[in-house]
Scaffold this active site. Structure first.
Site, PDB file in Angstrom:
ATOM      1  CG  HIS A   1      -0.723  -0.193   2.514  1.00 49.65           C
ATOM      2  ND1 HIS A   1       0.255   0.524   3.140  1.00 49.65           N
ATOM      3  CD2 HIS A   1      -1.252  -0.997   3.464  1.00 49.65           C
ATOM      4  CE1 HIS A   1       0.312   0.164   4.414  1.00 49.65           C
ATOM      5  NE2 HIS A   1      -0.582  -0.759   4.626  1.00 49.65           N
TER       6      HIS A   1
ATOM      7  CG  HIS B   1      -3.960  -6.788  11.786  1.00 50.41           C
ATOM      8  ND1 HIS B   1      -4.922  -5.814  11.843  1.00 50.41           N
ATOM      9  CD2 HIS B   1      -2.934  -6.255  11.051  1.00 50.41           C
ATOM     10  CE1 HIS B   1      -4.506  -4.741  11.171  1.00 50.41           C
ATOM     11  NE2 HIS B   1      -3.313  -4.992  10.678  1.00 50.41           N
TER      12      HIS B   1
ATOM     13  CD  GLU C   1      -3.213  -3.609   6.626  1.00 50.30           C
ATOM     14  OE1 GLU C   1      -2.612  -3.551   7.712  1.00 50.30           O
ATOM     15  OE2 GLU C   1      -3.018  -2.810   5.683  1.00 50.30           O
TER      16      GLU C   1
ATOM     17  CG  ASP D   1      -1.169  -7.691   5.664  1.00 50.78           C
ATOM     18  OD1 ASP D   1      -2.248  -7.252   6.090  1.00 50.78           O
ATOM     19  OD2 ASP D   1      -0.079  -7.389   6.181  1.00 50.78           O
TER      20      ASP D   1
ATOM     21  CG  HIS E   1      -1.035  -1.313  11.150  1.00 53.89           C
ATOM     22  ND1 HIS E   1      -1.283  -1.906   9.950  1.00 53.89           N
ATOM     23  CD2 HIS E   1      -0.866   0.009  10.882  1.00 53.89           C
ATOM     24  CE1 HIS E   1      -1.262  -1.041   8.985  1.00 53.89           C
ATOM     25  NE2 HIS E   1      -1.013   0.129   9.510  1.00 53.89           N
TER      26      HIS E   1
ATOM     27  CG  ASP F   1       0.868  -5.534  11.097  1.00 60.73           C
ATOM     28  OD1 ASP F   1       1.213  -6.469  10.366  1.00 60.73           O
ATOM     29  OD2 ASP F   1      -0.101  -4.785  10.835  1.00 60.73           O
TER      30      ASP F   1
ATOM     31  CE1 TYR G   1       5.736  -4.321   8.535  1.00 57.71           C
ATOM     32  CE2 TYR G   1       5.656  -3.369  10.730  1.00 57.71           C
ATOM     33  CZ  TYR G   1       5.055  -4.090   9.712  1.00 57.71           C
ATOM     34  OH  TYR G   1       3.781  -4.564   9.868  1.00 57.71           O
TER      35      TYR G   1
ATOM     36  CG  HIS H   1       4.538  -8.487   7.850  1.00 61.80           C
ATOM     37  ND1 HIS H   1       3.951  -9.008   6.723  1.00 61.80           N
ATOM     38  CD2 HIS H   1       3.620  -7.662   8.398  1.00 61.80           C
ATOM     39  CE1 HIS H   1       2.736  -8.506   6.590  1.00 61.80           C
ATOM     40  NE2 HIS H   1       2.501  -7.698   7.588  1.00 61.80           N
TER      41      HIS H   1
HETATM   42 FE1  FEO Z   1      -1.537  -4.195   9.370  1.00 64.71          FE
HETATM   43 FE2  FEO Z   1       0.516  -6.710   8.200  1.00 64.71          FE
HETATM   44  O1  FEO Z   1      -1.050  -5.706   8.362  1.00 64.71           O
END
Ligand code: FEO
Length: 397
Positions: free
Chosen positions: A24, A79, A81, A83, A144, A163, A191, A224
């Site tokens: 994004h 989470h 989101e 991903d 996040h 995250d 990050y 991640h």
């Molecule tokens: Fe806030 Fe890795 O997504």
């Protein structure tokens, strides 16, 4: 594709997105991973987080090397989101007996993302007993998104904070010590600067909440990139403590875009002036350096020195785009200064100054402007202007 054992009873079973180059708007030249973890108990098996939708087959393939996916009893959505949550319906289809849990805000998010899909809420104090392994939960709003949650397995002393503590790195190494601590911390900073910088207060609170809960992780497994264990944890947490506190060093970032080289020539002499005061300088041509890396250099810098020539009475679009990107990250407590060249009309400096002040930069310096091409006198002035900025950086706490 295989799973990788993280600790006793916990396995990494995520996906590696080697080709991702844009998250994004955050350039990711090293790709990323979507980490999911299997927690295997004597009476139950949990999958903590899923993956981005196109990577579900990879996740299921890795899970299958440890357990039959149909035997998974719980799925934890830390989470929503996409991903991490994008592939949830497909993963649920492969794990039909699994109870799915999320934070209360996550429950609403899952329903919003997946056509009213109903999952169960968990709150602090709730536990899931897997037989010799339990899962505990802490909602961590805005680390996040509002729904974000940390999951902890005390028997394995393993924290799965989604995250938080992540990095956008795709690699065959799963652990920070295998990848190399310095490189891992570098990626952690990129990050943090691009995802978590505006959320530093919430991130600091999240770290405090982990301690208050009595959780003492010996493995921190984010969603991640690389997993932190052993001696990599303390320096990683120290870096986070520095960034959440807003601590800075004697460093300035010179960022510019140029038309015919005049603004670039000024940038080089300004940097020379700043450097002559003993202050570190990072130089970035905004037409070349990924914005994510400019922002990363800004993380611990005390000053941003921004250059643009005037085009059509305003700043170049790359500079405007950079400022829009920076505005979203809400950097505070930094100096800024603007410079550039013009022909028959000024204007870039005014636009840059207004936007920088609006974002929250302090701007005690005169703008540095030259007409068409800098003369040798102009370049000497640019160097002197750079020295002025360098001295101001050094004088600042
Ligand atoms: Fe806030 Fe890795 O997504």
């Amino acid at each position: 594709m295989r799973a990788v054992q993280v600790t006793d009873g916990i396995w990494w079973a995520g996906a590696i997105d080697w080709s991702l180059r844009d998250f994004h708007g955050f350039e990711t030249p090293k790709g990323t991973t979507y980490n999911a973890y299997l927690v295997v108990g004597e009476s139950g098996i949990a999958l903590v987080d899923t993956v981005k939708k196109p990577f579900v087959a990879e996740l299921l393939s890795r899970v299958s090397t440890v357990v039959d996916p149909a035997k998974v009893t719980h799925i934890v959505v830390n989470h929503v989101e996409p991903d991490h949550n994008g592939g949830l319906p497909e993963v649920m289809a492969a794990m039909p007996q699994a109870r799915v849990v999320a934070s209360p805000s996550g429950v609403r998010g899952v329903a919003d993302y997946h056509d009213g899909l109903v999952v169960e809420a968990v709150k602090p104090g709730d536990t899931i007993d897997l037989g010799g392994k339990t899962l505990h939960f802490l909602p961590q709003p805005m680390v996040h998104w509002p729904d974000s949650m940390f999951t902890y397995c005390p028997e394995a002393k393993t924290l799965m904070p989604n995250d938080a503590f992540g990095q956008h790195v795709s690699s065959e190494e799963r652990f920070a010590d295998e990848y190399g601590l310095d490189g891992a911390i570098h990626e952690l900073g990129i990050y943090y600067a691009n995802i978590l910088l505006p959320l530093g207060t919430q991130v600091a609170k999240a770290v405090d909440k982990v301690a208050e809960a009595g959780w003492q992780p010996e493995t921190i497994a984010p969603s991640h990139g690389l997993i932190w264990r052993g001696e990599t944890i303390a320096p990683m947490l120290a870096a986070y403590a520095r960034w959440t506190s807003g601590a800075k060093v004697d460093k300035a970032v010179v960022a510019f875009s140029t038309m015919w080289g005049s603004t670039e020539a000024l940038a080089h002499r300004v940097a020379e002036g700043i450097g002559a005061t003993g202050v570190d300088v990072e130089m970035h041509d905004l037409a070349i350096t990924p914005l994510a890396h400019v922002v990363s250099d800004l993380l611990e810098a005390k000053a941003l020195v921004l250059g643009s020539p005037t085009l059509h009475h305003g700043m170049l679009y790359r500079v405007a785009g950079f400022l829009q990107y920076v505005a979203g990250l809400k950097p505070t407590g930094r100096l800024a200064a603007t410079f550039g060249s013009y022909g028959w009309s000024k204007g870039a400096e005014k636009q840059m100054r207004e936007r920088l002040e609006e974002i929250g930069f302090e701007m005690p310096f005169e703008d540095l402007l030259v007409k068409f091409r800098p003369t040798s006198e102009d370049l000497a002035s640019a160097e002197a202007w750079g020295r002025e900025i360098g001295e101001a950086v050094k004088a600042r706490d």
